[in-house]
Write a protein that holds these residues in place. Structure first.
Motif, short mmCIF file in Angstrom:
data_model
loop_
_atom_site.label_atom_id
_atom_site.label_comp_id
_atom_site.label_asym_id
_atom_site.label_seq_id
_atom_site.Cartn_x
_atom_site.Cartn_y
_atom_site.Cartn_z
N GLY A 221 -5.47 7.86 -12.41
CA GLY A 221 -5.29 6.82 -11.40
C GLY A 221 -6.43 5.81 -11.43
N TYR B 112 0.82 -1.20 0.00
CA TYR B 112 0.00 0.00 0.00
C TYR B 112 0.86 1.25 0.00
CZ TYR B 112 -3.83 -3.09 0.97
OH TYR B 112 -4.76 -4.08 0.86
N GLY B 113 0.26 2.33 -0.42
CA GLY B 113 0.89 3.64 -0.27
C GLY B 113 1.93 3.97 -1.32
N GLN B 114 2.06 3.13 -2.36
CA GLN B 114 3.09 3.40 -3.36
C GLN B 114 2.55 3.39 -4.78
OE1 GLN B 114 6.95 1.54 -1.37
NE2 GLN B 114 5.07 0.44 -0.94
N ALA B 115 1.23 3.54 -4.89
CA ALA B 115 0.62 3.57 -6.22
C ALA B 115 1.16 4.75 -7.03
CB ALA B 115 -0.91 3.67 -6.10
N HIS B 116 1.54 5.84 -6.35
CA HIS B 116 2.04 7.01 -7.09
C HIS B 116 3.40 6.74 -7.72
CE1 HIS B 116 3.86 7.20 -3.13
NE2 HIS B 116 4.75 8.04 -3.59
N LEU B 117 4.05 5.65 -7.34
CA LEU B 117 5.32 5.27 -7.98
C LEU B 117 5.09 4.19 -9.03
CD1 LEU B 117 7.66 5.18 -4.86
CD2 LEU B 117 7.31 7.05 -6.48
N GLY B 118 3.84 3.83 -9.26
CA GLY B 118 3.54 2.79 -10.23
C GLY B 118 3.57 1.39 -9.63
N VAL B 119 3.50 1.30 -8.29
CA VAL B 119 3.55 0.00 -7.63
C VAL B 119 2.13 -0.50 -7.36
CG1 VAL B 119 4.29 -1.23 -5.55
CG2 VAL B 119 5.76 0.53 -6.55
N LEU C 7 9.19 -3.74 -0.38
CA LEU C 7 8.33 -2.57 -0.20
C LEU C 7 7.15 -2.91 0.72
CD1 LEU C 7 8.35 -1.23 -3.87
CD2 LEU C 7 9.77 -0.46 -1.95
N THR D 71 -1.56 1.02 -11.93
CA THR D 71 -1.96 2.10 -11.03
C THR D 71 -2.51 3.30 -11.78
OG1 THR D 71 0.29 2.96 -11.04
CG2 THR D 71 -0.29 1.40 -9.30
N THR D 72 -2.15 3.44 -13.06
CA THR D 72 -2.77 4.48 -13.90
C THR D 72 -3.18 3.84 -15.21
OG1 THR D 72 -0.64 5.14 -14.86
CG2 THR D 72 -1.38 6.37 -12.92
N ARG E 211 -1.07 -2.69 -5.92
CA ARG E 211 -1.39 -3.14 -4.58
C ARG E 211 -1.05 -4.62 -4.39
NH1 ARG E 211 -7.08 -2.87 -1.58
NH2 ARG E 211 -7.13 -0.88 -2.63
#
Lengths: 290, 222
Positions: free
Chosen positions: A231, A23-30, A129, A254-255, A32
């Motif tokens: 997103g 969790y918490g790393q979708a903004h880096l393309g990771v 991660l 993630t996007t 869930r």
């Protein structure tokens, strides 16, 4: 490696290590990632005395076979299947002791798709991660199991509680997925939205951990332009150019740049992950985004 | 910090039961809104949210307890201008030897040398990430240099490839299929899970590309 380990004798069609995800790393393309049927993972862990989010094995359709090097408590949940220790049938959905060196076989799913093999102590691969989950989209976490893979196991935390009887889930004869329309329902024609809310789709055999693909009537767009990437959430029903709704599951990107007509309630996704190809699917609109 | 704050003028679209997709007028407003979200989160004044995912013209907020309440509160926000208090730009040394360099030059109507000059003169910013962990969509060239994706994606693009697609520049963190127009290669490590942070580029990071000679030793460390 210590003797707290198991050897994979038969990896099956697709067996991966899964916990409750990153969790918490979708903004880096990771993505869930994590178990596609989280209630089944949690139950399995409870049955063997693990924390609910310990890493277990998620199988696909035809199970797997392993041999622990030391005596372990295991429990198989999720898709019902035959379970055998040293060739003898044992209970599905209950804590079972596997002696050191004995062969544990998780058989093909009798119904559903994904079974979970929880093991006392949990699978102790190195977290990446914050999660031990295999992410098939971006290749994070341990690779899918292969015959001969050796997996370390964690120390057994506390004695397994007395086993409850777990009712085997009935296969979903029809999948009813509750959805809330939006955020891009306005990109579709009124007729397409009526079709989406009323037609019977079928689960496509091209479904995987990234998405539940469907076959059925295509949804026509009212807006034909390109949507800038935006997103994406778990359960998003994305409609690619072929017009066939695709429900994003745990390993989703993630996007994405195709419009999302609706979002499936998270509570319904575990059932969706157990729907075999050909299962009828209805999208039940329970709310509107705007 | 002399530019004045602007009133928030976004549209918040509900996404399922727990998320909002906030749509903004353009990339600049999106950056300002994203920066304000991060500022408020750091200050402890943002409601709990699991993911904040900026994109081209939207920011997704996932895992909100009360999306409708948050959407209502947004209407009172003011957005400071972005980019005024940034750390140094990340410098990425590139060998401009990509297989699509000539095609990009032809599309731009310039020489290959001029492509390198334009690309190294621009200041880029990571607008958002996606496609693969650590893959950033970098803005800075502007729409006049937009190029289409390749008609047939390559089945394997080597790690470190620098490519163009639409108005964006991106660097492949690892080998993967890809349809971007490849103009060069960098030895910089874009993604390394044993490093903290794993991603060299994250949303908001400023980036400059520098040209290096063929052996690429120069400036290998960031």
């Amino acid at each position: 490696m210590t003797d707290r380990a198991l050897t994979v004798l038969r990896a099956g069609a697709l067996t991966t290590v899964q916990d409750l995800g990153r969790y918490g790393q979708a903004h880096l393309g990771v993505p869930r990632s994590g178990a596609l049927d989280p209630p089944a993972l949690r139950l399995g862990n409870r049955l063997v005395g693990n924390p609910e989010g310990a890493a277990a094995l998620e199988t696909t359709l035809n199970g797997c076979t392993v041999r622990p090097r030391h005596t372990v408590e295991v429990a198989v949940t999720g898709a019902p299947c035959g379970v055998a220790v040293a060739g003898r049938p044992v209970a599905w959905g209950q804590s079972v002791r596997v002696p050191a060196g004995a062969v544990l076989d998780v058989g093909p799913a009798v119904s559903g798709v994904r079974s979970y093999l929880a093991i006392g102590g949990g699978v102790a691969v190195e977290p990446v991660l914050g999660s031990r989950s295999t992410d098939l989209l971006s290749g994070l976490g341990p690779a899918p199991l292969r015959d001969g893979t050796v997996l370390a196991l964690g120390p057994r935390g506390r004695p397994a509680p007395p086993a409850d009887a777990v009712p085997a889930p009935a296969p979903p004869a029809e999948l009813a997925l509750r959805v809330r329309l939006g955020p891009r329902d306005s990109w579709f024609t009124a007729a397409a939205l009526r079709t989406f809310a009323s037609a019977v789709y079928r689960v496509s055999s091209a479904s995987n951990r990234i998405g539940l693909r469907t076959e059925g009537p295509a949804l026509d767009r009212a807006v034909t332009g390109e949507l800038p990437s935006e997103g994406m959430v778990l359960g998003a029903v994305q409609v690619p150019p072929d017009g066939l709704p695709l429900v994003f599951l745990a390993d989703h990107p993630t996007t994405g740049g195709y419009p999302v007509v609706a979002v499936v309630r998270e509570a319904d996704l575990a059932t969706a992950a157990q729907a075999v190809p050909g299962t009828p699917v209805r999208f039940v609109v329970v709310g509107r985004g705007r | 910090m002399t530019a004045t704050a602007r009133a928030y003028r976004g549209t918040a679209l509900p996404v399922g039961d727990r998320a909002l997709l906030v749509e903004l007028a353009d990339g600049e407003e999106t950056a300002a809104f994203h920066a304000e979200l991060l500022r408020r989160r750091a200050a402890g004044t943002l409601p709990a949210v699991r993911e904040i995912v900026p994109a081209a013209r939207t920011v997704l907020l996932d895992g909100l307890a009360d999306p409708a309440g948050f959407a209502a509160a947004l209407r009172t926000w003011e957005l400071p201008p972005p980019g005024s208090s940034r750390t140094d730009a990340v410098s990425l040394p590139v060998r401009y030897d990509g297989p699509d360099l000539a095609e990009v030059a032809a599309r731009w109507g310039v020489s290959e040398e001029e492509v390198v000059r334009i690309h190294t003169a621009a200041e880029f910013r990571v607008a958002f990430c996606g496609f693969a962990p650590g893959f950033g969509y970098l803005t800075g060239l502007g729409e006049r240099y937009a190029v289409p994706r390749r008609a047939t994606p390559r089945t394997a693009v080597p790690a470190g490839s620098v490519g163009l697609a639409g108005p964006y520049t991106g660097v492949y963190p690892r080998s993967s299929p890809g349809g971007w127009q490849l103009i060069g290669t960098t030895d910089a490590v874009l993604w390394d899970v044993s490093r903290d942070p794993a991603a060299l580029l994250s949303p908001g990071t400023r980036v400059r590309f520098t040209a290096v000679a063929g052996d690429g030793h120069e400036g290998k460390d960031r």
